[in-house]
Design a protein around this motif. Sequence first.
Motif, PDB file in Angstrom:
ATOM      1  N   VAL A   1      56.106  33.752  55.746  1.00  0.00           N
ATOM      2  CA  VAL A   1      55.255  32.888  55.953  1.00  0.00           C
ATOM      3  C   VAL A   1      53.966  32.805  57.167  1.00  0.00           C
ATOM      4  O   VAL A   1      55.159  33.634  58.101  1.00  0.00           O
ATOM      5  N   ASN A   2      52.790  33.005  56.813  1.00  0.00           N
ATOM      6  CA  ASN A   2      51.763  33.188  57.683  1.00  0.00           C
ATOM      7  C   ASN A   2      51.056  32.123  57.890  1.00  0.00           C
ATOM      8  O   ASN A   2      51.039  31.776  57.590  1.00  0.00           O
ATOM      9  N   ILE A   3      51.300  31.825  59.550  1.00  0.00           N
ATOM     10  CA  ILE A   3      50.557  30.829  59.852  1.00  0.00           C
ATOM     11  C   ILE A   3      49.251  31.345  60.970  1.00  0.00           C
ATOM     12  O   ILE A   3      49.249  32.203  62.007  1.00  0.00           O
ATOM     13  N   ILE A   4      48.708  30.348  60.806  1.00  0.00           N
ATOM     14  CA  ILE A   4      47.011  30.452  61.760  1.00  0.00           C
ATOM     15  C   ILE A   4      47.429  28.879  62.970  1.00  0.00           C
ATOM     16  O   ILE A   4      47.391  27.653  61.928  1.00  0.00           O
ATOM     17  N   ASP A   5      47.566  29.400  64.309  1.00  0.00           N
ATOM     18  CA  ASP A   5      47.409  27.858  64.308  1.00  0.00           C
ATOM     19  C   ASP A   5      45.728  27.220  65.030  1.00  0.00           C
ATOM     20  O   ASP A   5      45.761  28.267  64.939  1.00  0.00           O
ATOM     21  N   THR A   6      45.262  25.726  65.044  1.00  0.00           N
ATOM     22  CA  THR A   6      44.133  26.710  65.140  1.00  0.00           C
ATOM     23  C   THR A   6      43.710  25.357  65.635  1.00  0.00           C
ATOM     24  O   THR A   6      44.698  24.173  66.485  1.00  0.00           O
ATOM     25  N   PRO A   7      43.023  25.287  66.876  1.00  0.00           N
ATOM     26  CA  PRO A   7      42.262  24.374  68.038  1.00  0.00           C
ATOM     27  C   PRO A   7      42.339  22.627  66.951  1.00  0.00           C
ATOM     28  O   PRO A   7      41.685  22.361  66.092  1.00  0.00           O
ATOM     29  N   GLY A   8      41.789  21.414  67.954  1.00  0.00           N
ATOM     30  CA  GLY A   8      41.756  20.548  67.607  1.00  0.00           C
ATOM     31  C   GLY A   8      40.309  20.068  67.950  1.00  0.00           C
ATOM     32  O   GLY A   8      39.530  18.846  67.728  1.00  0.00           O
ATOM     33  N   HIS A   9      39.685  20.427  69.362  1.00  0.00           N
ATOM     34  CA  HIS A   9      38.719  19.691  69.479  1.00  0.00           C
ATOM     35  C   HIS A   9      37.065  20.340  68.782  1.00  0.00           C
ATOM     36  O   HIS A   9      37.408  21.839  68.259  1.00  0.00           O
ATOM     37  N   VAL A  10      36.414  19.061  68.334  1.00  0.00           N
ATOM     38  CA  VAL A  10      35.725  19.307  67.647  1.00  0.00           C
ATOM     39  C   VAL A  10      34.458  20.892  67.621  1.00  0.00           C
ATOM     40  O   VAL A  10      33.974  21.624  67.826  1.00  0.00           O
ATOM     41  N   ASP A  11      34.755  21.287  69.184  1.00  0.00           N
ATOM     42  CA  ASP A  11      33.728  22.040  70.518  1.00  0.00           C
ATOM     43  C   ASP A  11      34.062  23.511  69.923  1.00  0.00           C
ATOM     44  O   ASP A  11      33.055  24.427  70.095  1.00  0.00           O
ATOM     45  N   PHE A  12      35.508  23.830  68.880  1.00  0.00           N
ATOM     46  CA  PHE A  12      35.827  24.575  67.980  1.00  0.00           C
ATOM     47  C   PHE A  12      36.272  24.565  66.517  1.00  0.00           C
ATOM     48  O   PHE A  12      36.901  25.909  65.969  1.00  0.00           O
ATOM     49  N   THR A  13      35.463  24.266  66.763  1.00  0.00           N
ATOM     50  CA  THR A  13      35.543  23.901  65.009  1.00  0.00           C
ATOM     51  C   THR A  13      34.876  24.880  64.295  1.00  0.00           C
ATOM     52  O   THR A  13      35.573  25.156  63.120  1.00  0.00           O
ATOM     53  N   ILE A  14      34.501  25.929  64.378  1.00  0.00           N
ATOM     54  CA  ILE A  14      33.932  27.150  63.426  1.00  0.00           C
ATOM     55  C   ILE A  14      35.706  28.159  63.731  1.00  0.00           C
ATOM     56  O   ILE A  14      35.631  28.791  62.723  1.00  0.00           O
ATOM     57  N   GLU A  15      36.308  27.806  64.400  1.00  0.00           N
ATOM     58  CA  GLU A  15      37.866  28.617  64.205  1.00  0.00           C
ATOM     59  C   GLU A  15      39.240  27.584  63.512  1.00  0.00           C
ATOM     60  O   GLU A  15      39.123  28.599  62.577  1.00  0.00           O
ATOM     61  N   VAL A  16      38.821  26.633  62.704  1.00  0.00           N
ATOM     62  CA  VAL A  16      38.690  25.681  61.695  1.00  0.00           C
ATOM     63  C   VAL A  16      38.720  25.956  60.546  1.00  0.00           C
ATOM     64  O   VAL A  16      39.234  26.813  59.910  1.00  0.00           O
ATOM     65  N   GLU A  17      37.037  26.402  60.447  1.00  0.00           N
ATOM     66  CA  GLU A  17      36.551  26.874  59.513  1.00  0.00           C
ATOM     67  C   GLU A  17      36.925  27.649  59.170  1.00  0.00           C
ATOM     68  O   GLU A  17      37.643  28.331  57.660  1.00  0.00           O
ATOM     69  N   ARG A  18      37.107  29.207  60.094  1.00  0.00           N
ATOM     70  CA  ARG A  18      37.678  30.635  59.895  1.00  0.00           C
ATOM     71  C   ARG A  18      38.506  30.653  59.034  1.00  0.00           C
ATOM     72  O   ARG A  18      39.087  31.169  57.988  1.00  0.00           O
ATOM     73  N   ALA A  19      40.379  29.774  59.723  1.00  0.00           N
ATOM     74  CA  ALA A  19      40.853  29.749  58.989  1.00  0.00           C
ATOM     75  C   ALA A  19      41.468  29.148  57.746  1.00  0.00           C
ATOM     76  O   ALA A  19      41.840  30.144  56.994  1.00  0.00           O
ATOM     77  N   LEU A  20      40.412  27.803  57.848  1.00  0.00           N
ATOM     78  CA  LEU A  20      41.132  27.345  56.334  1.00  0.00           C
ATOM     79  C   LEU A  20      40.416  28.100  55.526  1.00  0.00           C
ATOM     80  O   LEU A  20      40.863  27.768  54.224  1.00  0.00           O
TER      81      LEU A  20
END
Length: 759
Positions: free
Chosen positions: A139-158
């Motif tokens: 299982v490869n896991i990416i833990d992402t930030p929850g703050h709206v300021d770091f939304t690009i990190e979530v975009e990249r992971a998804l």
Amino acid sequence: MARSARSSATRLLYTLCSSTRTTPYGSPVPPPCLSPTTALLRLRPFSAGSAARVKEEKEAWWKESMERLRNIGISAHIDSGKTTLTERILYYTGKIHEIHEVRGKDGVGAKMDSMDLEREKGITIQSAATYCTWKGYQVNIIDTPGHVDFTIEVERALRVLDGAILVLCSVGGVQSQSITVDRQMRRYEVPRLAFINKLDRMGADPWKVLNQARTKLRHNSAAVQVPIGLEEEFQGLVDLVQLKAYYFHGSSGENVVTEEVPQKMEALVAEKRRELIEVVSEVDDKLAELFLADEPITSTDLEEAIRRATVARKFIPVFMGSAFKNKGVQPLLDGVLSYLPCPTEVSNHALDQTKNEEKVVLSGTPVGPLVALAFKLEEGRFGQLTYLRIYEGIIKKGDFIININTGKKVKVPRLVRMHSDEMEDIQQAHAGQMVAVFGVDCASGDTFTDGSVRYTMTSMNVPEPVMSLAVSPVSKDSGGQFSKALNRFQREDPTFRVGLDAESGQTIISGMGELHLDIYVERIRREYKVDATVGKPRVNFRETVTQRAEFDYLHKKQTGGQGQYGRVVGYVEPLPHGSPTKFEFENMIVGQAIPSNFIPAIEKGFKEAANSGSLIGHPVENIRVCITDGASHAVDSSELAFKLAAIYAFRQCYTAARPVILEPIMLVELKVPTEFQGTVTGDINKRKGMIVGNDQDGDDSVITAHVPLNNMFGYSTALRSMTQGKGEFTMEYKEHSPVSQDVQMQLVNNYKATKAAES
């Protein structure tokens, strides 16, 4: 000689019969039970049938390897327990040997929050990648930030994941960032599970959260578990698919005890299981047939139906638990294996650059040509670390790969698997895996292939920055390190922009919010040892004239030797509205009052004077200068004399032309839930904004307004506090328009005060 040949043949037979082989992708394959005869047959030259058999075997290796692979991300609203959940997953899968809390008393901090800043603030800033093994699956896991300021990190992971876990708080329910993350998951078509966390907290109500997910997120979801007790009485879970009760014993909940369903809960469990079957049968025909025929539905039937519906993104199974209290994590991991897709079950598209960006479906297998996407960059101890998701083919250490976006051919010097900030060297990786490479110069979003195809993966959605700050290094010596830091952050983070204000000479950094920019300023200080001063950026005001004004100026200077003499007569007037140029110069002199070779110097003088108006020192726009007469001297007239005459003439008539200050007006579009519409429009009026449109979009109001930029600083924070974080806005430049009289007085007085302080 014959004996040695015979013994080497025997050795070879023995090897074929008994050794454990490994697939070309590293996973062991059990030793085949071959008889010596079969083994000898294997040694014969290939026939067409044996070639097909070998091909089948090769395929079987990667098929098994791919089916036992899951790429998942964990996303949620701030403080829903994402990092804590990842920490527990790593502990139960044996990846780490002790648990540390996000804001724990031991000061170690969670494994996935590897940055010092993350551990201090107790928030996740960068998405961290890791991998673990659970019941024979990787299982490869990416833990992402929850703050709206770091939304690009979530975009990249998804963008690079095959499945995701949406964590919801059992007390807070569906919050603003949960809605944003869910919207991003839909955009990238990611199948997901929901996990209702924190069932041990006061006021925990998983059924309320489930209803919120159905109404606010429009999820077609149902619980696959029922909690045994809630709040401090939370003891375990009942699995509605297998109809078993799970209790978690041991100091860290590592011993899962399976028991029968408690008698007092049988009625509730039967009701919830029926609800689960009803919801799934609405989207799965096979289960619907069994349900309508009133046939008994076995746990296998139900499990397969949930998997089909989840992979097709028609259903979201809801799991429950408390990561902090070590309850419900192992069944969630089982759910990841049972219900989320493996890389071959997800269809990924690439764009063929040779055929005008035609969409191509990738097979997702190791057999095709290499196609990999660089989805994240990081400056490691050994240079730039590039995270790659391999969509097709195999990548090996030492291979040459081609960056399609730049056309550069690069060698893979080192290939690693990441575990937060630790790494493990590997020789090769195949489709479906996420790896990192060193020493490959690229930007995030670049596509790499082996050169046989020219594919690019569709680019990620990068939001526009909404906030800017002026920064400069405190000491002049650290300028080199300062620009190095800004260049690196720009490459790592597409939402972080750097620009230079040509008028003020300041370096302007732009990002997604105040927290985003603060973190970068802090990182410049820590990682590059450069102290930076941060100021509010200067708004680019302009000045203009509102009426015609005459000028008649004689510049005469007599010194020993050649003097200076030049006289200019004419007028300045405003340009008509919508004129394409900002400055016009017209020579209307009849005859030779001023020799024609001095006219360009006069124009240059007026242009120079218009660069800085006398109100607040900003450029003067929309102005037309006409010269009607003048005088020159045969000896003392020169280009310099006429240029100075023009500058002083402009200053002389400028006040008579009734100058005004223009400020940049922004077109602001807001999307806020309807219940906050009144508060937000009131605040826009307070900021001297003019509302030009108000539309309804579902449960949200879309407000369009024109607001002065000078009144928009700190707005992202103000909007979040007004709308409980549910509002979002975009802002773009519209035009410059005159400021009100009181603002003009205030700006002029401020300018005079700073001038006086400087002198």
